[in-house]
Enzyme design. Structure first.
Site, short mmCIF file in Angstrom:
data_model
loop_
_atom_site.label_atom_id
_atom_site.label_comp_id
_atom_site.label_asym_id
_atom_site.label_seq_id
_atom_site.Cartn_x
_atom_site.Cartn_y
_atom_site.Cartn_z
CB THR A 65 -0.96 0.02 1.21
OG1 THR A 65 -0.19 -0.17 2.40
CG2 THR A 65 -2.01 -1.05 1.11
CD1 TRP A 86 -8.53 8.83 -1.30
CD2 TRP A 86 -9.03 10.73 -0.24
NE1 TRP A 86 -8.30 9.88 -2.16
CE2 TRP A 86 -8.60 11.05 -1.54
CE3 TRP A 86 -9.42 11.77 0.62
CZ2 TRP A 86 -8.54 12.37 -2.00
CZ3 TRP A 86 -9.36 13.07 0.15
CH2 TRP A 86 -8.91 13.37 -1.14
CE1 TYR A 126 -1.74 0.27 -3.51
CE2 TYR A 126 -3.06 2.07 -4.38
CZ TYR A 126 -2.91 1.00 -3.52
OH TYR A 126 -3.94 0.66 -2.67
N1 LIG Z 1 -5.28 2.76 2.35
C1 LIG Z 1 -6.08 3.25 1.41
O1 LIG Z 1 -6.32 4.47 1.34
C2 LIG Z 1 -6.75 2.33 0.43
C3 LIG Z 1 -7.66 2.86 -0.48
C4 LIG Z 1 -8.31 1.98 -1.36
C5 LIG Z 1 -8.04 0.64 -1.33
N2 LIG Z 1 -7.12 0.16 -0.45
C6 LIG Z 1 -6.87 -1.29 -0.44
O2 LIG Z 1 -7.50 -1.83 0.71
C7 LIG Z 1 -6.72 -2.90 1.23
C8 LIG Z 1 -6.41 -2.65 2.69
O3 LIG Z 1 -5.69 -1.44 2.81
P1 LIG Z 1 -5.18 -0.93 4.23
O4 LIG Z 1 -5.18 0.55 4.16
O5 LIG Z 1 -5.89 -1.65 5.32
O6 LIG Z 1 -3.67 -1.42 4.17
P2 LIG Z 1 -2.57 -1.52 5.34
O7 LIG Z 1 -3.07 -0.92 6.61
O8 LIG Z 1 -1.31 -1.01 4.73
O9 LIG Z 1 -2.48 -3.08 5.54
C9 LIG Z 1 -1.92 -3.91 4.56
C10 LIG Z 1 -1.63 -5.22 5.22
O10 LIG Z 1 -1.04 -6.08 4.25
C11 LIG Z 1 0.07 -6.72 4.87
N3 LIG Z 1 1.04 -7.15 3.88
C12 LIG Z 1 1.89 -6.40 3.13
N4 LIG Z 1 2.62 -7.20 2.35
C13 LIG Z 1 2.23 -8.48 2.62
C14 LIG Z 1 2.63 -9.75 2.14
N5 LIG Z 1 3.59 -9.89 1.21
N6 LIG Z 1 2.01 -10.85 2.64
C15 LIG Z 1 1.06 -10.74 3.57
N7 LIG Z 1 0.64 -9.58 4.09
C16 LIG Z 1 1.23 -8.45 3.59
C17 LIG Z 1 0.64 -5.66 5.80
O11 LIG Z 1 1.48 -6.27 6.78
P3 LIG Z 1 2.67 -5.42 7.45
O12 LIG Z 1 2.00 -4.23 8.10
O13 LIG Z 1 3.26 -6.38 8.43
O14 LIG Z 1 3.57 -5.02 6.33
C18 LIG Z 1 -0.66 -5.10 6.39
O15 LIG Z 1 -1.12 -5.92 7.45
C19 LIG Z 1 -5.51 -3.01 0.33
O16 LIG Z 1 -5.75 -3.99 -0.63
C20 LIG Z 1 -5.42 -1.65 -0.34
O17 LIG Z 1 -4.79 -1.73 -1.60
C21 LIG Z 1 -6.49 0.97 0.45
#
Ligand SMILES: NC(=O)c1ccc[n+]([C@@H]2O[C@H](COP(=O)([O-])OP(=O)(O)OC[C@H]3O[C@@H](n4cnc5c(N)ncnc54)[C@H](OP(=O)(O)O)[C@@H]3O)[C@@H](O)[C@H]2O)c1
Length: 277
Positions: free
Chosen positions: A66, A147, A125
């Protein structure tokens, strides 16, 4: 008949990837009535084939690379997680929810992006997340949101709360518009979506704002005395291009309606015990 009743009473086995990320943590809570298997990176690095976990009823695949700017510098590693990891999640063979992003759009529209709008990601990304949608497969729910913020992990709300307590003024971008979405509300909507047809669904908070407007709301709601200096994306000079406009809306009948982003902000601050009396 008895078998049907027993089956409907059985709790579902639900595997959550990225279980300690901000959305993963919210999903683990919202699906707590089910038999949840919370998988962190330590339990399963999704760039590797999945471990043997037995029969599953649902996979909620939130694990992702992310770091939007970091993906620009290392797109291969981002793709290994966001595309390869999603292929591995799909290979579990259970119904799959894949979480995608508003960053699959180029931001040229000036009204909400709906599911039938053509994606055209600007960043590495965004491209890896779009390829991840294809990797999730035809039968998956592709939930695009935007977001995200919650009570754990790194996010804009937590950063602003920290900066707002330390400084008199922060500079925040005022030329990107989107829907800040509270992960608790997205998790509730996800529970509703798995009762509906698979395919692409846009699930984001009601309303829209710029990052600067969002920062002002955070300071107002948290009672922090900090000014917002409005700057442009060009002034901030981040490596990855972002869409100038990425408000999401749904054109699909029966799409769950999420609360307004300001209600999400209040819910998040309440969770952080930061709402002033
Ligand atoms: N954040 C946003 O604004 C946003 C917006 C739209 C969509 N999304 C999508 O929504 C989803 C959740 O986002 P989020 O904001 O909750 O993300 P986040 O807080 O960054 O969490 C991502 C998680 O994925 C884990 N991860 C990273 N690499 C990995 C790997 N190789 N194997 C297993 N786990 C792994 C991370 O672990 P570590 O922390 O230990 O690295 C973390 O627990 C994602 O698919 C993202 O693309 C996010």
């Amino acid at each position: 008949m008895e078998h049907d009743i027993a089956d409907s009473l059985r709790t579902r086995r639900v595997l959550v990837t990225g279980a300690d990320g901000q959305l993963g943590a919210a999903l683990c809570e919202t699906f707590a009535g089910d038999d949840v298997l919370p998988f962190t990176l330590g339990d399963w690095d999704v760039t590797q084939p999945p471990p043997a976990v037995g029969g599953l009823d649902l996979v909620l695949h939130t694990a992702a690379w992310t770091d939007v700017d970091g993906a620009e510098a290392d797109p291969q590693s981002a793709a290994a997680v966001n595309v390869g990891g999603t292929q591995h999640a799909a290979s579990l063979g259970a119904p799959l929810v894949y979480f995608s992003t508003d960053y699959v759009f180029d931001g040229r529209k000036r009204e909400p992006y709906v599911e039938s709008d053509g994606p055209n990601p600007l960043s590495a990304y965004g491209r890896t997340k779009l390829h991840g949608e294809a990797a999730a497969g035809e039968g998956a729910w592709i939930v695009r949101s935007s977001w995200l913020f919650g009570w754990t992990s790194h996010n804009f709300v937590r950063t602003m709360l920290r900066l707002g307590a330390e400084r008199d003024e922060v500079a925040v971008v005022d030329d990107q518009r989107g829907c800040p979405t509270y992960v608790g509300h997205l998790a509730e909507a996800t529970r509703a979506i798995v009762e509906l047809e698979p395919g692409v669904w846009h699930l984001a908070a009601d309303g829209e704002c710029t990052w600067a407007e969002f920062a002002e709301a955070i300071f107002a709601e948290a009672g922090l005395d900090c000014r917002v200096r409005r700057i442009t994306t060009a002034e901030l000079g981040r490596p990855a291009p972002r869409p100038a406009y990425s408000v999401l809306g749904s054109e699909r009948p029966g799409a769950p309606q999420l609360p307004h982003w300001r209600d999400g902000l209040r819910a998040c601050l309440e969770r952080l015990e930061l709402l002033p009396d």
